[in-house]
Design a protein around this motif. Structure first.
Motif, PDB file in Angstrom:
ATOM      1  N   ALA A   1       0.827  -1.213   0.000  1.00  0.00           N
ATOM      2  CA  ALA A   1       0.000   0.000   0.000  1.00  0.00           C
ATOM      3  C   ALA A   1       0.858   1.259   0.000  1.00  0.00           C
ATOM      4  O   ALA A   1       0.385   2.336   0.328  1.00  0.00           O
ATOM      5  N   GLY A   2       2.130   1.130  -0.316  1.00  0.00           N
ATOM      6  CA  GLY A   2       2.964   2.319  -0.505  1.00  0.00           C
ATOM      7  C   GLY A   2       3.939   2.579   0.615  1.00  0.00           C
ATOM      8  O   GLY A   2       3.948   1.908   1.642  1.00  0.00           O
ATOM      9  N   MET A   3       4.761   3.597   0.367  1.00  0.00           N
ATOM     10  CA  MET A   3       5.779   3.963   1.344  1.00  0.00           C
ATOM     11  C   MET A   3       5.226   5.044   2.260  1.00  0.00           C
ATOM     12  O   MET A   3       4.685   6.049   1.793  1.00  0.00           O
ATOM     13  N   TYR A   4       5.363   4.807   3.564  1.00  0.00           N
ATOM     14  CA  TYR A   4       4.872   5.783   4.526  1.00  0.00           C
ATOM     15  C   TYR A   4       5.981   6.721   4.939  1.00  0.00           C
ATOM     16  O   TYR A   4       7.049   6.277   5.381  1.00  0.00           O
ATOM     17  N   ALA A   5       5.758   8.001   4.763  1.00  0.00           N
ATOM     18  CA  ALA A   5       6.712   9.006   5.227  1.00  0.00           C
ATOM     19  C   ALA A   5       5.911  10.220   5.679  1.00  0.00           C
ATOM     20  O   ALA A   5       5.993  11.303   5.092  1.00  0.00           O
TER      21      ALA A   5
ATOM     22  N   GLU B   1      -2.466   5.407   9.132  1.00  0.00           N
ATOM     23  CA  GLU B   1      -2.849   6.287  10.252  1.00  0.00           C
ATOM     24  C   GLU B   1      -4.273   5.992  10.716  1.00  0.00           C
ATOM     25  O   GLU B   1      -4.624   6.236  11.867  1.00  0.00           O
ATOM     26  N   GLY B   2      -5.098   5.423   9.812  1.00  0.00           N
ATOM     27  CA  GLY B   2      -6.497   5.150  10.173  1.00  0.00           C
ATOM     28  C   GLY B   2      -6.717   3.717  10.644  1.00  0.00           C
ATOM     29  O   GLY B   2      -7.837   3.354  11.015  1.00  0.00           O
ATOM     30  N   ALA B   3      -5.680   2.862  10.617  1.00  0.00           N
ATOM     31  CA  ALA B   3      -5.895   1.447  10.952  1.00  0.00           C
ATOM     32  C   ALA B   3      -6.200   1.265  12.438  1.00  0.00           C
ATOM     33  O   ALA B   3      -5.645   1.960  13.279  1.00  0.00           O
TER      34      ALA B   3
ATOM     35  N   GLN C   1       0.736  11.221  11.729  1.00  0.00           N
ATOM     36  CA  GLN C   1      -0.081  11.124  12.942  1.00  0.00           C
ATOM     37  C   GLN C   1      -0.359   9.667  13.241  1.00  0.00           C
ATOM     38  O   GLN C   1      -1.464   9.176  13.049  1.00  0.00           O
ATOM     39  N   LEU C   2       0.668   8.975  13.673  1.00  0.00           N
ATOM     40  CA  LEU C   2       0.497   7.563  13.997  1.00  0.00           C
ATOM     41  C   LEU C   2       0.092   7.447  15.454  1.00  0.00           C
ATOM     42  O   LEU C   2       0.701   8.075  16.320  1.00  0.00           O
ATOM     43  N   ASP C   3      -0.937   6.626  15.707  1.00  0.00           N
ATOM     44  CA  ASP C   3      -1.398   6.432  17.077  1.00  0.00           C
ATOM     45  C   ASP C   3      -0.738   5.159  17.618  1.00  0.00           C
ATOM     46  O   ASP C   3      -1.144   4.044  17.270  1.00  0.00           O
ATOM     47  N   LEU C   4       0.274   5.342  18.457  1.00  0.00           N
ATOM     48  CA  LEU C   4       1.062   4.187  18.907  1.00  0.00           C
ATOM     49  C   LEU C   4       0.249   3.221  19.773  1.00  0.00           C
ATOM     50  O   LEU C   4       0.623   2.062  19.929  1.00  0.00           O
ATOM     51  N   SER C   5      -0.902   3.694  20.306  1.00  0.00           N
ATOM     52  CA  SER C   5      -1.707   2.786  21.120  1.00  0.00           C
ATOM     53  C   SER C   5      -2.380   1.722  20.244  1.00  0.00           C
ATOM     54  O   SER C   5      -2.910   0.737  20.741  1.00  0.00           O
ATOM     55  N   ARG C   6      -2.342   1.945  18.946  1.00  0.00           N
ATOM     56  CA  ARG C   6      -2.926   0.923  18.056  1.00  0.00           C
ATOM     57  C   ARG C   6      -1.870  -0.055  17.532  1.00  0.00           C
ATOM     58  O   ARG C   6      -2.156  -0.906  16.713  1.00  0.00           O
TER      59      ARG C   6
END
Ligand SMILES: Cc1ncc(C[n+]2csc(CCOP(=O)(O)OP(=O)(O)O)c2C)c(N)n1
Ligand SMILES: [Mg+2]
Length: 560
Positions: free
Chosen positions: A264-268, A281-283, A305-310
């Protein structure tokens, strides 16, 4: 695979021979280094070994980078340096291997036990009769260390190897020169193979399975450690069994083929494609496979905006879910458990992106917009690309590359000069693949002398050196691009291979796209190494670098 330990039941086996043989049993058949009197016994043991070949480098820093490159392909490498002056020159490279989880066994020859006992004033010391001054420094670049003597040698080697394998980081092995020549005292030991605790593995899998069942959207996030440990196939199987999309950062470029339907691509962070960003970020559940490194570079200046609790983070040796840590669980075991899962719905199917169109006319000057698609068109399955820190890596990593291309870069440690010797180590580690070095000329100036070692040892690397009149990445990371400290001595790069003894290499200096295309063809056809100096514009930068140029506050913090 059961490892055969070297025999110790004859007095003919000395400590140095034992160490070399024992490291050979780890799959190592080259030793990078620079000779010196205190390390002679180790050098002699390598030179007389039927299994391990001595690979002399121009200096210890180069040797440490080459060992790091080798270890990335082979799982482990050997580096030998002399006391003080040698080992300290290697520290940056070994520390980089520690940061990037590359397993280098750093063997250092010390002054003899006898001289240490008498506190002699000796060369390569501070003249204080103290011999422990550097052990702690070198040990700081490793995850474990031992000072070897004939009695502890067999046991300490097993401890060191097991600990280095567990963390997948360097080990430091210091050997006084007289002990190195003493017969090893045998001991009843077996290799310690890192493995999961079964109950802990079950517990971790039960929690992961529950999280998977509850989640509405899952994404896999394979980490750079997957390639360091050689678990690419295992990770791919796990991701296929999960059926979810997977995303990588630039540290994991090509860890699984970029045409894979689940890619699904490169995340940066903010420079990701919107769809990629939304997927991760929405997972509900991010399955971090190996411990991704969310640093300023991989997140494009912390712009996501990564939510580390997920996150569920599967480390090399533990699983972390929020505040819960389940220890003694190996990454490889979790991957094989995940591979047994049956997806509850049809697997994710993204739209694989094709390669970028090659553009520009033959008479055009070489622009970055024309260069990076050309690399993608040039590269093919079976190539290993070694990428240097600088504008080149920010140009290549966002470019989709063909399946079967492997990419190695030192994204986190980012020590310029790394890529040239690392490419040498990569090429020796697997001659069945073609090694391609892509570097800027400023970085190359730090370590270019080991292009000579490539020629000497028949490492047929294809070298691309982008000559853009200085440190472009630094010009871009400052308000004022014209500070003189970003200028360089104007070397005749394309003449280096000849001067360094690579007599029959293909070399070219190219200023137009037509010349570049010709040179790429000739380099690919060359049976020896090839070296292409590419003349680029002083401020012509890839889009990712232009983005960083606009984010200086986020990168470095506000001015006080
Ligand atoms: C050992 C070390 N010294 C200094 C730096 C700072 N640094 C980062 S990139 C860079 C310049 C790279 O220039 P070049 O290789 O010419 O690549 P370009 O960006 O010009 O394409 C420098 C000096 C570093 N990362 N590592
Ligand atoms: Mg440059």
């Amino acid at each position: 695979m059961t490892k055969q330990l070297p025999k110790t039941d004859t007095s003919a086996v000395n400590v140095a021979d034992y160490i070399v043989e024992r490291l050979a049993a780890e799959g190592i058949d080259h030793c990078f280094g620079v000779a010196g009197d205190y390390v002679f016994p180790i050098c002699d043991a390598v030179d007389s070994s039927a299994k391990v070949k001595w690979i002399g480098c121009s200096n210890e820093l180069n040797a440490s980078y080459a060992a790091d490159g080798y270890a990335r392909i082979r799982g482990a490498a050997m580096l030998a340096t002399t006391y003080g002056v040698g080992e300290l020159s290697a520290i940056n490279g070994v520390m980089g291997a520690k940061a990037e989880r590359s397993l280098v066994f750093h063997v250092v020859g010390m002054p003899s036990y006898q001289h240490q006992r008498l506190h002699k004033i000796a060369h390569h010391t501070l003249g204080d009769g103290v011999f422990g001054n550097f052990v702690e420094l070198s040990a700081g670049a490793a995850c474990c260390h031992a000072v070897i003597n004939p009695e502890n040698c067999v046991v300490e080697m097993e401890r060191i190897i097991a600990e280095a394998r567990r963390n997948h980081q360097p080990a430091y092995i210091a050997v006084p020169s007289d002990y190195a020549l003493s017969p090893v005292v045998s001991a009843d030991v077996k290799p310690i193979v890192p493995g999961s605790n079964e109950a802990a593995l079950k517990k971790a899998m039960a929690i992961i399975a529950e999280r998977i069942n509850k989640a509405k959207s899952i994404v896999a996030f394979p980490a750079f450690t997957i390639s360091r440990l050689g678990l690419q196939k295992e990770a791919q199987k796990a991701i296929e069994a999960l059926g979810c999309p997977f995303v990588t950062t630039l540290m994991e470029k090509c860890v699984i083929g970029e045409s894979h339907p689940q890619f699904a691509g490169m995340y940066a962070g903010a420079v990701s494609e919107p769809k990629t960003r939304q997927i991760i970020e929405g997972a509900d559940l991010v399955l971090d496979l190996g411990g991704v490194n969310l640093n300023d570079i991989t997140t494009a200046a912390y712009s996501g905006q990564l939510d580390l609790s997920r996150f569920v983070t599967v480390g090399l040796d533990d699983v972390r879910i929020g505040d819960q840590v389940i220890a003694n669980v190996r990454l490889e075991d979790i991957l094989s458990e995940l591979a047994k899962l049956k997806p509850s719905s049809a697997p994710y199917k993204g739209k694989p992106q094709g390669l970028a169109q090659v553009n520009g006319r033959p008479s055009d000057k070489i622009t970055m917009a024309a260069l990076y698609p050309r690399y993608a068109a040039f590269l093919r399955a079976g190539d290993t690309v070694v990428l240097e820190t600088g504008s080149s890596s920010l140009g290549v990593t966002p470019t989709i590359l063909p399946d079967g291309v492997r990419v190695e870069a030192q994204v986190l440690w980012g020590s310029i000069g790394w890529a040239t010797p690392a490419a040498f180590g990569v090429a020796l580690a697997d001659p069945s693949r073609r090694t391609i070095l892509i570097t800027g000329e400023g970085s190359h100036q730090l370590t270019a002398n080991d292009v000579g070692a490539m020629g000497r040892f028949g490492a047929n690397v294809i070298v691309f050196v982008l000559n853009n009149s200085g440190y472009l990445i630094e010009r871009a990371l400052e308000e004022n691009p014209d500070w003189t400290y970003n200028d360089l001595a104007p070397w005749s790069y394309a003449e280096l291979p000849k001067a360094l003894g690579c007599a029959n290499w293909y070399t070219a200096r190219v200023t137009t796209l037509g010349e570049l295309d010709e040179a790429m063809k000739a380099a690919r056809a060359s049976q020896t190494g090839a070296y292409i100096e590419i003349i680029g514009g002083k401020m012509d930068m890839p889009p990712a670098l232009a983005f960083a140029h606009g984010q200086l506050k986020a990168m470095y913090g506000d001015t006080p």
